[in-house]
Design an enzyme around this catalytic site. Structure first.
Site, mmCIF file in Angstrom:
data_model
loop_
_atom_site.group_PDB
_atom_site.id
_atom_site.type_symbol
_atom_site.label_atom_id
_atom_site.label_comp_id
_atom_site.label_asym_id
_atom_site.label_seq_id
_atom_site.Cartn_x
_atom_site.Cartn_y
_atom_site.Cartn_z
ATOM 1 N N HIS A 259 4.811 -35.897 -37.993
ATOM 2 C CA HIS A 259 5.330 -36.286 -36.678
ATOM 3 C C HIS A 259 6.106 -37.599 -36.838
ATOM 4 O O HIS A 259 5.599 -38.523 -37.490
ATOM 5 C CB HIS A 259 4.160 -36.471 -35.708
ATOM 6 C CG HIS A 259 4.594 -36.862 -34.339
ATOM 7 N ND1 HIS A 259 5.136 -35.961 -33.441
ATOM 8 C CD2 HIS A 259 4.601 -38.061 -33.715
ATOM 9 C CE1 HIS A 259 5.441 -36.596 -32.328
ATOM 10 N NE2 HIS A 259 5.128 -37.877 -32.463
ATOM 11 N N ASP B 92 -0.251 -32.777 -31.469
ATOM 12 C CA ASP B 92 -0.093 -34.103 -32.102
ATOM 13 C C ASP B 92 -1.366 -34.954 -32.041
ATOM 14 O O ASP B 92 -1.305 -36.175 -31.925
ATOM 15 C CB ASP B 92 1.073 -34.885 -31.461
ATOM 16 C CG ASP B 92 2.406 -34.181 -31.655
ATOM 17 O OD1 ASP B 92 2.573 -33.507 -32.686
ATOM 18 O OD2 ASP B 92 3.266 -34.305 -30.772
ATOM 19 N N GLN C 235 10.948 -42.028 -44.938
ATOM 20 C CA GLN C 235 9.515 -42.227 -45.212
ATOM 21 C C GLN C 235 8.744 -40.907 -45.107
ATOM 22 O O GLN C 235 7.779 -40.692 -45.844
ATOM 23 C CB GLN C 235 8.918 -43.276 -44.266
ATOM 24 C CG GLN C 235 9.563 -44.630 -44.380
ATOM 25 C CD GLN C 235 9.624 -45.141 -45.802
ATOM 26 O OE1 GLN C 235 8.640 -45.054 -46.538
ATOM 27 N NE2 GLN C 235 10.775 -45.644 -46.221
ATOM 28 N N GLU C 236 9.185 -40.028 -44.202
ATOM 29 C CA GLU C 236 8.548 -38.703 -44.118
ATOM 30 C C GLU C 236 8.601 -38.024 -45.474
ATOM 31 O O GLU C 236 7.630 -37.422 -45.938
ATOM 32 C CB GLU C 236 9.254 -37.825 -43.083
ATOM 33 C CG GLU C 236 9.132 -38.325 -41.659
ATOM 34 C CD GLU C 236 9.735 -37.360 -40.648
ATOM 35 O OE1 GLU C 236 9.733 -36.139 -40.875
ATOM 36 O OE2 GLU C 236 10.233 -37.836 -39.605
#
Ligand code: GRF
Length: 220
Positions: free
Chosen positions: A112, A148, A176-177
């Site tokens: 997410h 989530d 960063q994901e």
């Protein structure tokens, strides 16, 4: 030789996280094998990414299966036929039914683009910019029956600057994901994730007690 966890990756669009996972497997950083990539949309660019790496793909269009449970049963059949152990949601824009989530309890991961529990839902990079937070980031979590909300496995933090737009922040977060998703899957593959209630305990994780980001950086 390390065990390779069997993955099924579910996508709806670009598939850059899928690509990061493929790259991590090919470079030996991730002990996993992608058994199938499933998209609910025929036009998902991620399908071509998988095909370029000889990974089987399947389109299961949600519009031809209006009943959510029926749709999920087809997903389950497809994953089971490939003996998938861990389901990876990588930009899959559909909610999974309780039936699916229970069957794969603590075996579904999602990423997410915000620091949960802040900014759940959609358009969260825009919401973070508008809210004026100094930091946002991304969260890898196990999927439970609430959207989530599942137990958090990993997070990465990025600064949010005054000049940011939804797009510039999304790009910074996405970089960063691509780092934390493959490494979270690797922790699973190594059998180092233990879920106790809301918390995920990582066996052998290092702790940096001094880690801190400050935005703006202190000037004195
Ligand atoms: C990412 O921002 C991810 O956090 C969210 O959907 C987006 C997918 O991007 N769940 P991509 O398809 O992996 O490029």
């Amino acid at each position: 030789m390390a065990r390779k966890v069997a993955l099924g990756v579910l996508i709806s669009g670009n598939g850059s996280n899928l690509q990061a996972i493929i790259n991590a497997i090919e470079s030996g950083r991730l002990d996993a094998e992608i058994r199938i990539v499933i998209s609910n949309r025929q036009d998902a660019q991620g399908l071509a990414r998988a095909q370029r790496h000889q990974i089987p793909t399947q389109v299961i269009d949600h519009r031809s299966h209006p009943d959510r449970e029926m749709y999920d049963k087809i997903l389950i059949d497809t994953l089971q036929a490939r003996q998938v152990e861990l389901v990876i949601l990588a930009g899959f824009m559909r909610l999974l039914s309780p039936l699916f989530v229970r069957l794969y309890s603590n075996r579904i991961m999602n990423i997410h683009p915000a620091l949960l529990p802040s900014f759940p839902g959609l358009h969260v990079q825009k919401k973070a910019v508008e809210y004026g937070v100094r930091f946002s980031g991304c969260t890898v979590h196990f999927v439970n029956e609430e959207c989530d909300e599942g137990p958090i496995i990993a997070q990465a933090v990025v600064p949010v600057f005054a000049h940011d737009t939804e797009e510039t922040l999304a790009e910074r977060i996405l970089r960063q994901e691509h780092r934390i998703y493959p490494s979270a899957i690797q922790l699973y593959s190594e059998g180092r994730l233990r879920v106790t209630g809301r918390r995920v305990v990582i066996e052998g994780a290092r702790a940096n007690e001094e880690a801190a980001l400050v935005e703006p950086p202190p000037e004195t």
